[in-house]
Design a protein around this motif. Structure first.
Motif, PDB file in Angstrom:
ATOM      1  N   LEU A 194      31.852  77.729  75.418  1.00 26.52           N
ATOM      2  CA  LEU A 194      33.014  78.289  74.744  1.00 26.52           C
ATOM      3  C   LEU A 194      32.795  78.115  73.248  1.00 26.52           C
ATOM      4  O   LEU A 194      32.435  77.023  72.798  1.00 26.52           O
ATOM      5  CB  LEU A 194      34.264  77.540  75.207  1.00 26.52           C
ATOM      6  CG  LEU A 194      35.632  78.118  74.895  1.00 26.52           C
ATOM      7  CD1 LEU A 194      35.805  79.489  75.534  1.00 26.52           C
ATOM      8  CD2 LEU A 194      36.712  77.178  75.413  1.00 26.52           C
ATOM      9  N   VAL A 195      32.992  79.195  72.488  1.00 24.82           N
ATOM     10  CA  VAL A 195      32.773  79.153  71.041  1.00 24.82           C
ATOM     11  C   VAL A 195      33.993  79.747  70.344  1.00 24.82           C
ATOM     12  O   VAL A 195      34.514  80.775  70.773  1.00 24.82           O
ATOM     13  CB  VAL A 195      31.509  79.953  70.642  1.00 24.82           C
ATOM     14  CG1 VAL A 195      31.295  79.923  69.132  1.00 24.82           C
ATOM     15  CG2 VAL A 195      30.272  79.430  71.357  1.00 24.82           C
ATOM     16  N   ALA A 196      34.434  79.088  69.282  1.00 27.92           N
ATOM     17  CA  ALA A 196      35.535  79.615  68.473  1.00 27.92           C
ATOM     18  C   ALA A 196      35.249  79.307  67.007  1.00 27.92           C
ATOM     19  O   ALA A 196      34.643  78.286  66.683  1.00 27.92           O
ATOM     20  CB  ALA A 196      36.863  79.005  68.894  1.00 27.92           C
ATOM     21  N   GLN A 197      35.711  80.217  66.144  1.00 27.86           N
ATOM     22  CA  GLN A 197      35.516  80.037  64.708  1.00 27.86           C
ATOM     23  C   GLN A 197      36.843  80.180  63.986  1.00 27.86           C
ATOM     24  O   GLN A 197      37.718  80.923  64.431  1.00 27.86           O
ATOM     25  CB  GLN A 197      34.558  81.108  64.160  1.00 27.86           C
ATOM     26  CG  GLN A 197      33.149  80.989  64.673  1.00 27.86           C
ATOM     27  CD  GLN A 197      32.242  82.038  64.051  1.00 27.86           C
ATOM     28  OE1 GLN A 197      32.612  83.196  63.934  1.00 27.86           O
ATOM     29  NE2 GLN A 197      31.058  81.610  63.650  1.00 27.86           N
ATOM     30  N   THR A 198      36.952  79.485  62.872  1.00 26.43           N
ATOM     31  CA  THR A 198      38.107  79.637  62.006  1.00 26.43           C
ATOM     32  C   THR A 198      37.649  79.468  60.567  1.00 26.43           C
ATOM     33  O   THR A 198      36.749  78.678  60.272  1.00 26.43           O
ATOM     34  CB  THR A 198      39.239  78.651  62.368  1.00 26.43           C
ATOM     35  OG1 THR A 198      40.398  78.990  61.622  1.00 26.43           O
ATOM     36  CG2 THR A 198      38.871  77.200  62.097  1.00 26.43           C
ATOM     37  N   GLU A 199      38.263  80.239  59.691  1.00 31.68           N
ATOM     38  CA  GLU A 199      37.936  80.163  58.278  1.00 31.68           C
ATOM     39  C   GLU A 199      38.789  79.079  57.634  1.00 31.68           C
ATOM     40  O   GLU A 199      39.960  78.922  57.970  1.00 31.68           O
ATOM     41  CB  GLU A 199      38.251  81.515  57.640  1.00 31.68           C
ATOM     42  CG  GLU A 199      37.546  81.760  56.343  1.00 31.68           C
ATOM     43  CD  GLU A 199      37.788  83.171  55.840  1.00 31.68           C
ATOM     44  OE1 GLU A 199      38.577  83.308  54.885  1.00 31.68           O
ATOM     45  OE2 GLU A 199      37.200  84.116  56.409  1.00 31.68           O
ATOM     46  N   ILE A 200      38.173  78.316  56.720  1.00 29.49           N
ATOM     47  CA  ILE A 200      38.940  77.328  55.960  1.00 29.49           C
ATOM     48  C   ILE A 200      38.749  77.599  54.476  1.00 29.49           C
ATOM     49  O   ILE A 200      37.692  78.054  54.049  1.00 29.49           O
ATOM     50  CB  ILE A 200      38.562  75.867  56.308  1.00 29.49           C
ATOM     51  CG1 ILE A 200      37.076  75.588  56.038  1.00 29.49           C
ATOM     52  CG2 ILE A 200      38.945  75.528  57.736  1.00 29.49           C
ATOM     53  CD1 ILE A 200      36.690  74.120  56.101  1.00 29.49           C
ATOM     54  N   LYS A 201      39.795  77.318  53.711  1.00 28.73           N
ATOM     55  CA  LYS A 201      39.746  77.506  52.265  1.00 28.73           C
ATOM     56  C   LYS A 201      39.341  76.210  51.550  1.00 28.73           C
ATOM     57  O   LYS A 201      38.957  76.236  50.393  1.00 28.73           O
ATOM     58  CB  LYS A 201      41.105  77.981  51.750  1.00 28.73           C
ATOM     59  CG  LYS A 201      41.425  79.397  52.197  1.00 28.73           C
ATOM     60  CD  LYS A 201      42.832  79.795  51.775  1.00 28.73           C
ATOM     61  CE  LYS A 201      43.176  81.214  52.154  1.00 28.73           C
ATOM     62  NZ  LYS A 201      43.072  81.513  53.562  1.00 28.73           N
ATOM     63  N   SER A 202      39.418  75.093  52.252  1.00 33.07           N
ATOM     64  CA  SER A 202      39.020  73.827  51.640  1.00 33.07           C
ATOM     65  C   SER A 202      37.492  73.721  51.627  1.00 33.07           C
ATOM     66  O   SER A 202      36.791  74.510  52.258  1.00 33.07           O
ATOM     67  CB  SER A 202      39.647  72.649  52.393  1.00 33.07           C
ATOM     68  OG  SER A 202      39.267  72.659  53.751  1.00 33.07           O
TER      69      SER A 202
END
Length: 147
Positions: free
Chosen positions: A4-12
């Motif tokens: 299972l793979v998931a991605q999320t963008e972070i601004k930090s």
């Protein structure tokens, strides 16, 4: 084996995010207190392969624990791989490995969580809610650093 793979963008800062998972996971309880209640080192040293880490956390409204071993650290890829050796996840999976990786190329930082697992039986669901949990903790860490 499942994956299972998931991605999320972070601004930090992605480098800071990687550093937290490598050297300071025990600080995550201060950044995501609703999800992580404790993180202790049981063997080894923070930031080293072979170290054993014990977590207390709340998942799906229940208090849970997990003990994992730092299986790999890749500074170039900014990744940390944790192999679960004890705890609540072992009630559902024969094996469970989680890798958190930060891509810091370009303006935005992308955090990728990868789970590799083997279910104890066919009735066990994929760890989707646990992935949601990890993404929530990721966003809590981001929010903490954007304050």
């Amino acid at each position: 084996m499942g994956k299972l793979v998931a991605q999320t963008e972070i601004k930090s800062d992605g480098d800071v995010f990687h550093e937290i998972f490598r050297y300071r996971p025990h600080h995550i309880k201060d950044m995501s207190p609703a999800n992580i209640q404790g993180c202790e080192i049981h063997e080894g040293e923070w930031g080293t392969v072979g170290s054993v880490i014990f977590w207390n956390y709340t998942h799906d409204g229940k208090q849970k624990v997990v003990k994992d071993i730092v299986e790999a650290i890749d500074e170039e890829k900014k990744s940390v791989t944790l192999k679960v050796i004890e705890g609540d996840l072992m009630k559902l999976y024969k094996t469970f490995t989680a890798t958190v990786q930060v891509d810091t190329k370009g303006e935005n930082n992308l955090v990728t969580w990868t789970f590799e697992f083997e279910k104890l039986n066919e009735g066990v669901e994929d760890p989707n809610t646990f992935m949601d949990f990890c993404l929530t903790v990721t966003k809590d860490i981001e929010a903490h650093h954007l304050k």
